[in-house]
Write an enzyme that holds these catalytic residues in place. Sequence first.
Site, PDB file in Angstrom:
ATOM      1  N   HIS A  19      74.341   5.303 -55.947  1.00 43.24           N
ATOM      2  CA  HIS A  19      74.190   6.514 -55.133  1.00 43.24           C
ATOM      3  C   HIS A  19      74.531   6.213 -53.662  1.00 43.24           C
ATOM      4  O   HIS A  19      75.194   7.005 -52.993  1.00 43.24           O
ATOM      5  CB  HIS A  19      72.737   7.030 -55.177  1.00 43.24           C
ATOM      6  CG  HIS A  19      72.261   7.450 -56.535  1.00 43.24           C
ATOM      7  ND1 HIS A  19      71.283   6.769 -57.219  1.00 43.24           N
ATOM      8  CD2 HIS A  19      72.610   8.491 -57.329  1.00 43.24           C
ATOM      9  CE1 HIS A  19      71.038   7.383 -58.372  1.00 43.24           C
ATOM     10  NE2 HIS A  19      71.837   8.426 -58.467  1.00 43.24           N
ATOM     11  N   SER A  67      72.170   2.572 -62.815  1.00 45.52           N
ATOM     12  CA  SER A  67      71.773   3.882 -63.315  1.00 45.52           C
ATOM     13  C   SER A  67      70.275   4.047 -63.089  1.00 45.52           C
ATOM     14  O   SER A  67      69.518   3.080 -63.209  1.00 45.52           O
ATOM     15  CB  SER A  67      72.071   3.965 -64.820  1.00 45.52           C
ATOM     16  OG  SER A  67      71.366   5.048 -65.392  1.00 45.52           O
TER      17      SER A  67
END
Length: 281
Positions: free
Chosen positions: A37, A187
């Site tokens: 991210h 993840s």
Amino acid sequence: MIIVKKITDVQQFLAKDNAKQKSTGFVPTMGALHDGHISLIKAAKKETGVVVCSIFVNPTQFNDPKDFEKYPVTIESDIYLLEKAGCDVLFLPAVAEMYPEGFQTSLHFELGFIETILEGEFRPGHFQGVCQVVYRLLEIITPDKLFLGQKDFQQCMVIRKMAATFFPRLDIIICPTQRESSGLAMSSRNKRLSDADKITATAIFETMQYVKNNIQPGNLNLLQQKAVRQLTAKGFRVDYVAIADAFTLRLQESWDGKEQIVVLVAAFLNEVRLIDNLILN
Ligand code: AMP
């Protein structure tokens, strides 16, 4: 970084002169942030003047209620990581803010073929939910550039398709998948894996590399079946290992040696469903 929960507040901030004169980069997420991210935030920081990140665990894209309930939430650490990366605005809406009572949640997006295969097939309704939330967020934030991760390869194609219809001037930037040194794609769902499972999970990357190293023009069935067997032998429950055209996602039974192709994997390790992909040529 400012943190806002209300749509009117984020819009007010973006309408102020000092923000309005700059281009806006937007990174939608479901939180439990990691370096994958953060790489999107950094890319947005480089390319745009105001960076907005949203954290919203969107209930309408979960076809499995257990998956939704168990989705990791690490808001304190998320705020810390976003601030460190130079994010300007964190938009943190509640479900009632995004989907107020009476809000039309049954808006249907015409996605065609792309929704019928792979994630679309194994997670019915998932991409409708994804489009619904991204459409709503894009309407609220009205960014110039949207930053997405290649980790969710099919999702990128779906969002491109939706945006081409509703937000034709939006610039979509796809950023490379960030991996652990073991090869495991970062993840949020990795947070649900035990230490031992994290080691086992590297088999997904190894299997994709096996496909990459062994692919030859001609029929691909045997290679694809071997890849499934490798994962099954390690304890995965495989949804699919697919080799597809990298531009259309049409599944390839055979390869002419020229077309750009991608291998995509979805598999459960215990109760945790992991996905990954690798461009093969
Ligand atoms: P999520 O919070 O899982 O909905 O992901 C938010 C955004 O981050 C999506 O555009 C993802 O594709 C992207 N993303 C997730 N994992 C990674 C990764 N390992 N590398 C790069 N981008 C990622």
